[in-house]
Scaffold this motif. Structure first.
Motif, PDB file in Angstrom:
ATOM      1  N   GLU A 102      -8.293  -2.050   8.896  1.00 21.12           N
ATOM      2  CA  GLU A 102      -7.266  -1.022   8.789  1.00 21.12           C
ATOM      3  C   GLU A 102      -6.141  -1.576   7.928  1.00 21.12           C
ATOM      4  OE1 GLU A 102      -5.866   0.915  12.349  1.00 21.12           O
ATOM      5  OE2 GLU A 102      -7.767   0.511  13.375  1.00 21.12           O
ATOM      6  N   GLN A 114      -3.016  -1.011   7.856  1.00 19.85           N
ATOM      7  CA  GLN A 114      -1.777  -1.364   8.545  1.00 19.85           C
ATOM      8  C   GLN A 114      -1.834  -2.782   9.121  1.00 19.85           C
ATOM      9  OE1 GLN A 114      -1.048   1.031  12.073  1.00 19.85           O
ATOM     10  NE2 GLN A 114      -3.249   1.365  12.399  1.00 19.85           N
ATOM     11  N   TYR A 115      -3.031  -3.224   9.520  1.00 17.44           N
ATOM     12  CA  TYR A 115      -3.149  -4.572  10.084  1.00 17.44           C
ATOM     13  C   TYR A 115      -3.380  -5.626   9.008  1.00 17.44           C
ATOM     14  CZ  TYR A 115      -3.272  -1.994  14.404  1.00 17.44           C
ATOM     15  OH  TYR A 115      -2.944  -1.152  15.431  1.00 17.44           O
ATOM     16  N   LYS A 128      -1.720  -5.475   6.332  1.00 16.47           N
ATOM     17  CA  LYS A 128      -0.322  -5.671   5.947  1.00 16.47           C
ATOM     18  C   LYS A 128       0.391  -6.618   6.904  1.00 16.47           C
ATOM     19  CE  LYS A 128       3.935  -3.126   4.900  1.00 16.47           C
ATOM     20  NZ  LYS A 128       4.568  -1.777   4.831  1.00 16.47           N
ATOM     21  N   SER A 129       0.114  -6.496   8.211  1.00 15.34           N
ATOM     22  CA  SER A 129       0.818  -7.324   9.189  1.00 15.34           C
ATOM     23  C   SER A 129       0.171  -8.692   9.398  1.00 15.34           C
ATOM     24  CB  SER A 129       0.912  -6.598  10.535  1.00 15.34           C
ATOM     25  OG  SER A 129      -0.376  -6.324  11.054  1.00 15.34           O
ATOM     26  N   TYR A 166      -6.256   3.552   6.950  1.00 19.44           N
ATOM     27  CA  TYR A 166      -4.979   2.850   7.074  1.00 19.44           C
ATOM     28  C   TYR A 166      -4.413   2.949   8.480  1.00 19.44           C
ATOM     29  CZ  TYR A 166      -0.709   0.663   5.379  1.00 19.44           C
ATOM     30  OH  TYR A 166       0.317  -0.227   5.168  1.00 19.44           O
ATOM     31  N   THR A 167      -4.524   4.140   9.106  1.00 20.20           N
ATOM     32  CA  THR A 167      -3.922   4.341  10.434  1.00 20.20           C
ATOM     33  C   THR A 167      -4.913   4.855  11.477  1.00 20.20           C
ATOM     34  OG1 THR A 167      -3.206   6.584   9.852  1.00 20.20           O
ATOM     35  CG2 THR A 167      -1.646   4.794   9.431  1.00 20.20           C
ATOM     36  N   GLU A 170      -5.609   7.811   2.981  1.00 19.28           N
ATOM     37  CA  GLU A 170      -5.907   6.756   3.961  1.00 19.28           C
ATOM     38  C   GLU A 170      -6.766   5.651   3.342  1.00 19.28           C
ATOM     39  OE1 GLU A 170      -5.425   6.117   7.340  1.00 19.28           O
ATOM     40  OE2 GLU A 170      -3.878   7.658   7.508  1.00 19.28           O
ATOM     41  N   LYS A 227      -4.826   3.731   0.250  1.00 17.19           N
ATOM     42  CA  LYS A 227      -3.797   2.791   0.692  1.00 17.19           C
ATOM     43  C   LYS A 227      -4.428   1.489   1.193  1.00 17.19           C
ATOM     44  CE  LYS A 227      -0.190   3.955   3.060  1.00 17.19           C
ATOM     45  NZ  LYS A 227       0.678   4.523   4.126  1.00 17.19           N
ATOM     46  N   THR A 228      -5.541   1.628   1.887  1.00 16.82           N
ATOM     47  CA  THR A 228      -6.216   0.430   2.393  1.00 16.82           C
ATOM     48  C   THR A 228      -6.860  -0.347   1.259  1.00 16.82           C
ATOM     49  OG1 THR A 228      -6.571   1.416   4.559  1.00 16.82           O
ATOM     50  CG2 THR A 228      -8.014  -0.409   3.953  1.00 16.82           C
TER      51      THR A 228
END
Length: 284
Positions: A94, A96-97, A99-100, A120-121, A136, A139-140
């Motif tokens: 994903e 978002q992860y 990125k983190s 992504y989410t 989605e 972005k990924t």
């Protein structure tokens, strides 16, 4: 005058040492210019370990373990285990992860694992318009490329749900869609023995197993599971090494028949809104 015997002997020894040193010094001075001097015994250079040969799954029994929703908080420990056992996996990430937890995604690529796009989410693609599916996935793709230097090479839609819009987006992005034909139900049981038993029950040649790297118990049971799979003759490989995955075209669904297999819905709680399958922010 008489000298003590010890004095005479000492003097003789000193004279001998001086004579030997002078001779050695003279020999060195008289050596031809450029002559090589004696050197110490050469130290043996360690030979680099040969790279392992690629596994030919047309000749040996293979299985692919796939991990959704990551990189999870404990993905580094999972990567340590895979490396120790010489196993490769496929991670459906994903954005978002990524990125983190960029270091984990970067390590996955560096250590030769397959990387897939898992949105992504984590929305249900069957409930959002094509434009949102594109966003989605794009972005990924972008964040994974930025972090790892490589784009994901396959798509796994969240919950395994897909429709014509999903296939349209996959066609546009020139990537196949990879589902699974065996599960672990790790998200539901969160129990090491149950995960171990479920995977072994579903293990088969060229099987694709659904797991999650944010489930602590999955990471903890992995050494035991990999050992048992090896005992049963399996080579644990990335999806791209499986025979049927080598000729996939954009929007092809793999494994064959997975999209129509209703039994696989039990591997992902698509109908249970109270059961989380997405990696929580803290990975617990």
């Amino acid at each position: 005058m008489k000298f003590p015997i010890r004095t005479v002997l000492a003097g003789g020894c000193a004279l001998s040492l001086l004579t030997a040193a002078s001779a050695a010094w003279g020999a060195e001075r008289s050596a031809p210019a450029g002559a090589a001097k004696p050197s110490a015994t050469p130290t043996a250079t360690a030979k680099p370990k040969p790279k392992p040969k690629p596994v030919d799954c047309a000749k040996v029994k293979c299985i692919a373990l796939t991990f959704d929703d990551g990189p999870g908080k404990y993905a580094d420990k999972l990567l340590d285990t895979l490396k120790k056992h010489g196993a490769k996996a496929t991670f459906f990430l994903e954005g978002q992860y990524v990125k983190s937890r960029p270091a984990f995604a970067k390590r996955m690529v560096a250590e030769g694992h397959d990387i897939g796009n898992h949105s992504y989410t984590h929305p249900k693609f069957t409930e959002i318009p094509l434009e949102n599916i594109r966003e989605e996935l794009k972005k990924t793709q972008d964040i994974v490329k930025k972090v790892t230097g490589k784009y994901p090479t396959m798509i796994r839609p969240p919950y395994g749900l897909l429709d014509d819009d999903t296939k349209t987006a996959a066609t546009e992005m020139k990537m196949p869609i990879v589902l699974w034909n065996g599960g672990s139900r790790d998200w539901a049981t969160k129990n090491e023995k149950a995960i171990y038993d479920e995977v072994l029950k579903n293990a088969k040649r060229d099987g694709v197993i659904l797991m999650h790297d944010w489930v602590t118990q999955t990471v903890l049971v992995m050494p035991k599971l990999l050992t048992e799979l090896k005992k049963r003759g399996y080579h644990v490989v990335a999806v791209s090494s499986l025979p049927g995955a080598k000729s996939l075209k954009p929007a092809d669904v793999y494994p064959a028949g997975a999209a129509e297999d209703k039994d696989l819905s039990s591997d992902s709680p698509t109908g249970d809104a109270d059961t989380p399958v997405e990696a929580p922010a803290d990975g617990t």
